[in-house]
Design an enzyme around this catalytic site. Sequence first.
Site, PDB file in Angstrom:
ATOM      1  N   HIS A  37      20.892 -21.928 139.147  1.00 47.36           N
ATOM      2  CA  HIS A  37      19.765 -21.174 139.693  1.00 47.36           C
ATOM      3  C   HIS A  37      19.929 -20.905 141.183  1.00 47.36           C
ATOM      4  O   HIS A  37      19.580 -19.825 141.661  1.00 47.36           O
ATOM      5  CB  HIS A  37      18.470 -21.958 139.427  1.00 47.36           C
ATOM      6  CG  HIS A  37      17.239 -21.125 139.432  1.00 47.36           C
ATOM      7  ND1 HIS A  37      16.056 -21.541 138.876  1.00 47.36           N
ATOM      8  CD2 HIS A  37      16.981 -19.883 139.923  1.00 47.36           C
ATOM      9  CE1 HIS A  37      15.132 -20.609 139.026  1.00 47.36           C
ATOM     10  NE2 HIS A  37      15.670 -19.584 139.657  1.00 47.36           N
ATOM     11  N   PHE A  79       4.268  -5.741 143.755  1.00 47.46           N
ATOM     12  CA  PHE A  79       3.814  -4.873 144.844  1.00 47.46           C
ATOM     13  C   PHE A  79       4.107  -3.405 144.554  1.00 47.46           C
ATOM     14  O   PHE A  79       3.273  -2.533 144.832  1.00 47.46           O
ATOM     15  CB  PHE A  79       4.472  -5.282 146.163  1.00 47.46           C
ATOM     16  CG  PHE A  79       4.038  -4.433 147.324  1.00 47.46           C
ATOM     17  CD1 PHE A  79       2.871  -4.717 148.008  1.00 47.46           C
ATOM     18  CD2 PHE A  79       4.785  -3.331 147.722  1.00 47.46           C
ATOM     19  CE1 PHE A  79       2.446  -3.907 149.056  1.00 47.46           C
ATOM     20  CE2 PHE A  79       4.368  -2.518 148.770  1.00 47.46           C
ATOM     21  CZ  PHE A  79       3.196  -2.816 149.435  1.00 47.46           C
ATOM     22  N   ARG A  85       7.695  -8.285 142.869  1.00 46.70           N
ATOM     23  CA  ARG A  85       6.611  -9.243 142.598  1.00 46.70           C
ATOM     24  C   ARG A  85       5.274  -8.532 142.406  1.00 46.70           C
ATOM     25  O   ARG A  85       4.224  -9.028 142.791  1.00 46.70           O
ATOM     26  CB  ARG A  85       6.533 -10.299 143.704  1.00 46.70           C
ATOM     27  CG  ARG A  85       7.779 -11.170 143.765  1.00 46.70           C
ATOM     28  CD  ARG A  85       7.739 -12.190 144.884  1.00 46.70           C
ATOM     29  NE  ARG A  85       8.936 -13.032 144.788  1.00 46.70           N
ATOM     30  CZ  ARG A  85      10.141 -12.697 145.234  1.00 46.70           C
ATOM     31  NH1 ARG A  85      10.302 -11.527 145.848  1.00 46.70           N
ATOM     32  NH2 ARG A  85      11.171 -13.497 145.089  1.00 46.70           N
ATOM     33  N   SER A  87      12.553  -9.641 139.693  1.00 51.95           N
ATOM     34  CA  SER A  87      11.527  -9.012 140.550  1.00 51.95           C
ATOM     35  C   SER A  87      11.791  -7.520 140.759  1.00 51.95           C
ATOM     36  O   SER A  87      11.722  -7.019 141.891  1.00 51.95           O
ATOM     37  CB  SER A  87      11.433  -9.730 141.898  1.00 51.95           C
ATOM     38  OG  SER A  87      10.938 -11.032 141.741  1.00 51.95           O
ATOM     39  N   PRO A  88      12.061  -6.768 139.689  1.00 51.79           N
ATOM     40  CA  PRO A  88      12.332  -5.335 139.869  1.00 51.79           C
ATOM     41  C   PRO A  88      11.098  -4.548 140.295  1.00 51.79           C
ATOM     42  O   PRO A  88      11.220  -3.393 140.723  1.00 51.79           O
ATOM     43  CB  PRO A  88      12.821  -4.894 138.488  1.00 51.79           C
ATOM     44  CG  PRO A  88      12.147  -5.847 137.551  1.00 51.79           C
ATOM     45  CD  PRO A  88      12.139  -7.166 138.267  1.00 51.79           C
ATOM     46  N   TYR A 131      10.610 -23.571 136.359  1.00 49.45           N
ATOM     47  CA  TYR A 131       9.363 -22.830 136.208  1.00 49.45           C
ATOM     48  C   TYR A 131       8.334 -23.736 135.544  1.00 49.45           C
ATOM     49  O   TYR A 131       8.395 -24.006 134.340  1.00 49.45           O
ATOM     50  CB  TYR A 131       9.563 -21.576 135.362  1.00 49.45           C
ATOM     51  CG  TYR A 131      10.526 -20.556 135.912  1.00 49.45           C
ATOM     52  CD1 TYR A 131      10.913 -20.569 137.259  1.00 49.45           C
ATOM     53  CD2 TYR A 131      11.064 -19.570 135.103  1.00 49.45           C
ATOM     54  CE1 TYR A 131      11.793 -19.628 137.757  1.00 49.45           C
ATOM     55  CE2 TYR A 131      11.939 -18.619 135.597  1.00 49.45           C
ATOM     56  CZ  TYR A 131      12.306 -18.653 136.920  1.00 49.45           C
ATOM     57  OH  TYR A 131      13.182 -17.717 137.406  1.00 49.45           O
TER      58      TYR A 131
END
Length: 316
Positions: free
Chosen positions: A113, A198, A196, A192-193, A52
């Site tokens: 990862h 949306f 992202r 990403s629960p 990251y």
Amino acid sequence: MAKIGSFEVSAQGFGAMGLSSVYGQADDAESIRTIHRAIDLGVTFFDTATGYGAGHNEDLLGKAIAGRRDRLVIASKFTHRQGSDGRHVSAREAVEASLRRLSLDQIDLYYLHRVDADVPIEESVGQLARLEEEGKIGGIGVSEASAAQLRAAHAVAPLTALQSEYSLWTRDVEVEILPTVRELGIGFVAYSPLGRGFLAGATSSGEGDRRSIHPRFTPEAVAANAVRRRTIEDVAERLHVTPAQVSLAWALSKQVVPIPGTRHVRHLEDNWAAGAIRLDDGTIDELEAAFPRGSTVGDRYPAEQLKQVPAEPALA
């Protein structure tokens, strides 16, 4: 509170990836304020990775938690291929760099990862097991592994956690992977629960926002997926909460540890409040009927990245 292996953590963790400008420009001072507020609210589980921001994220998190380490569980991740030239690194080389950037003597949970096509997962986990024996890490994790890979890895050394994408619009893990981690006693961390952002109403902000290259964020996909998002919005209106809170409450109902991320205190506080929401069975059924597995328009990653995650099981 929740359990991940021997670690007791807050029911929600904090995913730090977005603090390194992957969703548009980030501000370090604002990011640190958000991390401090998360700690004050009761978040004890923080997730970062070597990839990251090419180390920026670990540096930033290390600065933010200075003086507050004792109450926290810190997770990071590495890949064997790092840098623009894809240089191969060992788990030892990676973890020692992570320890320096985070200013820690031990990283509580260290993940592979992505499974490297050129390095058997058994070898990767074997390297991590030696680091665990030496006390450099407190537990071993893998991210985006298949059920078969999980079994192979767990046979080498007990895994503490699997981290995979999981939300209302990404439910692939329910078929094989969630049953496998529960059988083996491995914790499940859901990244990403909020899809992202949306599922909370966000779309790509354009330049500098990685979502702009994701198939689910094309104008056509957004329009199609927004139709089903209306169910989340309807539930939120009925319960007098926000769509983000409904989406996180659904994830929490699945007995996993979601790690939503944000750069903004107001969004953090909104996310955290989801812990007080209990969805009844009828509401859960309503949400899942709007998002049947495999129905989301658009792949969850661009083609090259999609090769690095387990294939979605065929629809029954």
